[in-house]
Design an enzyme around this catalytic site. Structure first.
Site, PDB file in Angstrom:
ATOM      1  NE  ARG A 174      -4.185  -2.501  -5.031  1.00  0.00           N
ATOM      2  CZ  ARG A 174      -3.921  -3.302  -3.993  1.00  0.00           C
ATOM      3  NH1 ARG A 174      -3.537  -2.804  -2.823  1.00  0.00           N
ATOM      4  NH2 ARG A 174      -4.026  -4.612  -4.108  1.00  0.00           N
ATOM      5  CE  LYS A 215     -11.041   9.450  -8.724  1.00  0.00           C
ATOM      6  NZ  LYS A 215     -12.324  10.174  -8.729  1.00  0.00           N
ATOM      7  CG  HIS A 228     -14.954   2.687  -5.230  1.00  0.00           C
ATOM      8  ND1 HIS A 228     -13.938   3.297  -4.526  1.00  0.00           N
ATOM      9  CD2 HIS A 228     -15.006   1.406  -4.812  1.00  0.00           C
ATOM     10  CE1 HIS A 228     -13.400   2.419  -3.701  1.00  0.00           C
ATOM     11  NE2 HIS A 228     -14.017   1.264  -3.858  1.00  0.00           N
ATOM     12  CG  ASP A 263      -2.035  -0.933   1.204  1.00  0.00           C
ATOM     13  OD1 ASP A 263      -2.331  -1.430   0.108  1.00  0.00           O
ATOM     14  OD2 ASP A 263      -2.654  -1.175   2.260  1.00  0.00           O
TER      15      ASP A 263
HETATM   16  P1  FDA Z   1     -14.039   9.069  -5.730  1.00  0.00           P
HETATM   17  O1  FDA Z   1     -13.656   9.271  -4.299  1.00  0.00           O
HETATM   18  O2  FDA Z   1     -14.037  10.264  -6.613  1.00  0.00           O
HETATM   19  O3  FDA Z   1     -15.454   8.365  -5.774  1.00  0.00           O
HETATM   20  C1  FDA Z   1     -16.189   8.141  -6.949  1.00  0.00           C
HETATM   21  C2  FDA Z   1     -17.502   7.460  -6.592  1.00  0.00           C
HETATM   22  O4  FDA Z   1     -17.235   6.183  -6.025  1.00  0.00           O
HETATM   23  C3  FDA Z   1     -18.320   8.173  -5.548  1.00  0.00           C
HETATM   24  O5  FDA Z   1     -19.135   9.175  -6.111  1.00  0.00           O
HETATM   25  C4  FDA Z   1     -19.103   7.038  -4.953  1.00  0.00           C
HETATM   26  O6  FDA Z   1     -20.143   6.675  -5.797  1.00  0.00           O
HETATM   27  C5  FDA Z   1     -18.090   5.929  -4.935  1.00  0.00           C
HETATM   28  N1  FDA Z   1     -17.286   5.938  -3.683  1.00  0.00           N
HETATM   29  C6  FDA Z   1     -16.021   6.368  -3.555  1.00  0.00           C
HETATM   30  N2  FDA Z   1     -15.579   6.242  -2.288  1.00  0.00           N
HETATM   31  C7  FDA Z   1     -16.605   5.728  -1.607  1.00  0.00           C
HETATM   32  C8  FDA Z   1     -16.780   5.365  -0.245  1.00  0.00           C
HETATM   33  N3  FDA Z   1     -15.820   5.525   0.659  1.00  0.00           N
HETATM   34  N4  FDA Z   1     -17.968   4.861   0.101  1.00  0.00           N
HETATM   35  C9  FDA Z   1     -18.969   4.697  -0.795  1.00  0.00           C
HETATM   36  N5  FDA Z   1     -18.864   5.023  -2.087  1.00  0.00           N
HETATM   37  C10 FDA Z   1     -17.709   5.527  -2.494  1.00  0.00           C
HETATM   38  N6  FDA Z   1      -5.452   5.138  -1.065  1.00  0.00           N
HETATM   39  C11 FDA Z   1      -4.185   5.438  -0.676  1.00  0.00           C
HETATM   40  O7  FDA Z   1      -3.873   6.602  -0.417  1.00  0.00           O
HETATM   41  N7  FDA Z   1      -3.259   4.425  -0.562  1.00  0.00           N
HETATM   42  C12 FDA Z   1      -3.533   3.132  -0.868  1.00  0.00           C
HETATM   43  O8  FDA Z   1      -2.659   2.258  -0.752  1.00  0.00           O
HETATM   44  C13 FDA Z   1      -4.860   2.824  -1.310  1.00  0.00           C
HETATM   45  N8  FDA Z   1      -5.211   1.547  -1.634  1.00  0.00           N
HETATM   46  C14 FDA Z   1      -6.411   1.319  -2.255  1.00  0.00           C
HETATM   47  C15 FDA Z   1      -6.698   0.057  -2.765  1.00  0.00           C
HETATM   48  C16 FDA Z   1      -7.874  -0.172  -3.463  1.00  0.00           C
HETATM   49  C17 FDA Z   1      -8.144  -1.523  -4.043  1.00  0.00           C
HETATM   50  C18 FDA Z   1      -8.808   0.907  -3.640  1.00  0.00           C
HETATM   51  C19 FDA Z   1     -10.079   0.714  -4.420  1.00  0.00           C
HETATM   52  C20 FDA Z   1      -8.547   2.146  -3.103  1.00  0.00           C
HETATM   53  C21 FDA Z   1      -7.376   2.366  -2.389  1.00  0.00           C
HETATM   54  N9  FDA Z   1      -7.089   3.609  -1.828  1.00  0.00           N
HETATM   55  C22 FDA Z   1      -5.807   3.867  -1.394  1.00  0.00           C
HETATM   56  C23 FDA Z   1      -8.167   4.630  -1.660  1.00  0.00           C
HETATM   57  C24 FDA Z   1      -8.206   5.602  -2.820  1.00  0.00           C
HETATM   58  O9  FDA Z   1      -7.066   6.422  -2.818  1.00  0.00           O
HETATM   59  C25 FDA Z   1      -9.448   6.500  -2.745  1.00  0.00           C
HETATM   60  O10 FDA Z   1      -9.412   7.261  -1.580  1.00  0.00           O
HETATM   61  C26 FDA Z   1     -10.778   5.767  -2.835  1.00  0.00           C
HETATM   62  O11 FDA Z   1     -10.711   4.673  -3.691  1.00  0.00           O
HETATM   63  C27 FDA Z   1     -11.875   6.710  -3.364  1.00  0.00           C
HETATM   64  O12 FDA Z   1     -11.544   7.187  -4.643  1.00  0.00           O
HETATM   65  P2  FDA Z   1     -12.315   6.730  -5.972  1.00  0.00           P
HETATM   66  O13 FDA Z   1     -11.311   6.544  -7.051  1.00  0.00           O
HETATM   67  O14 FDA Z   1     -13.172   5.599  -5.686  1.00  0.00           O
HETATM   68  O15 FDA Z   1     -13.119   8.009  -6.452  1.00  0.00           O
END
Ligand code: FDA
Length: 310
Positions: A187, A190, A229, A137
């Site tokens: 991986r 954001k 997501h 991570d």
């Molecule tokens: P964004 O936050 O813009 O969300 C887009 C849409 O997705 C939202 O409108 C909603 O519909 C849905 N969604 C997103 N987050 C949600 C939540 N918490 N609950 C419900 N719905 C939600 N970060 C990091 O700094 N270091 C790391 O090592 C990791 N590792 C990691 C592994 C994996 C497999 C994932 C999926 C994510 C991570 N992250 C992470 C977290 C990542 O940085 C980020 O904070 C979240 O994935 C949310 O960003 P999205 O890309 O989903 O988009």
């Protein structure tokens, strides 16, 4: 609501709030939506359910900010044990582990980096014996260089070790270029920590960076792991899959346990490899607070549960 992100991420670092929240039985049902449980059995049961639904898994044994060598060694032991258990249960082909290097000693004064490297090596040996992989991570930006250096060392012996890159960091597009060579498992997420504007994009610039990073990774020779997501990021990745004629086993999508579960299954049913990040363990507080900070609806859900369960 964006105004709440900073206080929630600050709360994620508060020991006093951590103790209060961890002791409150009221928060547990909401926490359970995002955390598989606290024991190895919970992790295995959740993994088996997800694999039964056609999903792959990466298991994270929750812990961060480890403050002693003993705590770091205990976390390494837990990882080795769960890897052996995954192999015995016949789940290792579909389930790997994710490791926060701070949980295995990276931040310890003096030899922290060396301790984390040694612990990560032991976890990689156990993963190799089980027949699966490890992804490291990424935590806040002060740890990026150290984490990438440890991943590079590990990859000399275990070329399948994956790294996480965070699109909100201004450096990340360059890191994607450096790490898009053959076999490189990256991986792309954001980013979930409170970072200063000197090093990180904000707002829509994060999405623009994510798209640029995706383009670099899909044009490269590595194995992109699209961790988001966000329907727009997923659509961007799908169009790059078509553009580069990528085989289904040359990339994957990833989402967090409990978030968009229907979409997870739909992506898998459409023939994509879809991996769910499953956190398990007692120390869920920091992870949970970062999930609240990401999405107003999660906070509303959490507050509603406190109000209705009294
Ligand atoms: P964004 O936050 O813009 O969300 C887009 C849409 O997705 C939202 O409108 C909603 O519909 C849905 N969604 C997103 N987050 C949600 C939540 N918490 N609950 C419900 N719905 C939600 N970060 C990091 O700094 N270091 C790391 O090592 C990791 N590792 C990691 C592994 C994996 C497999 C994932 C999926 C994510 C991570 N992250 C992470 C977290 C990542 O940085 C980020 O904070 C979240 O994935 C949310 O960003 P999205 O890309 O989903 O988009």
């Amino acid at each position: 609501m964006a105004l709440l992100r900073e206080p929630l991420l600050a709360a994620a670092r508060s020991d006093r709030l951590r103790r209060l929240t961890e002791r409150s039985a009221l928060t547990r049902p909401v926490v359970n939506r995002f955390i598989a449980g606290s024991s190895e059995d919970d992790a295995l049961r959740t993994t088996a359910e997800l694999v039964g639904d056609g999903l792959s898994v990466t298991l994270d044994f929750l812990g961060e900010d480890t403050t002693s060598v003993e705590q770091a060694a205990e976390t390494v032991r837990a990882y080795r044990s769960v890897l052996a258990a995954l192999a015995s249960a016949g789940l290792a082909a579909s389930a790997e582990v994710s490791v926060k290097l701070s949980a295995i000693g990276q931040a310890l004064p003096g030899d922290g980096e060396k301790i984390a490297l040694e612990g990560a090596r032991q976890i990689c040996q156990a993963a190799a014996a089980a027949g699966t992989t490890v992804t490291c991570d990424m935590e806040d930006h002060t740890t990026t260089d150290s984490t990438l250096a440890i991943v590079a060392e590990l990859r000399a012996d275990f070329p399948w070790v994956g790294a996480v890159l965070q699109a909100y960091l201004k450096r990340t597009e360059g890191d994607c270029r450096d790490l898009s060579g053959p076999g490189s498992r990256i991986r792309l997420c954001k980013g979930a920590y409170a970072e200063p504007e000197s090093v990180a994009f904000t707002g829509t610039a994060v999405d623009e960076s994510y798209r640029r990073c995706l383009r670099v990774l899909f044009a490269g020779q590595g194995y992109p792991m699209v961790a988001s997501h966000d329907p727009n990021m997923i659509a961007a990745a799908r169009s790059l899959v078509a553009q580069h004629d990528r085989a289904p086993d040359s990339y994957e999508f990833q989402m967090l346990y409990g978030i968009r579960p229907t979409e997870q299954r739909a992506l898998a049913a459409a023939g994509n490899r879809m991996r769910v990040y499953v956190p398990d363990g007692e120390e869920w507080y920091g992870y949970f607070m970062r999930r609240l900070a990401e999405r107003p609806a999660n906070l509303a859900f959490f507050l509603r549960s406190l109000a209705t369960k009294k």
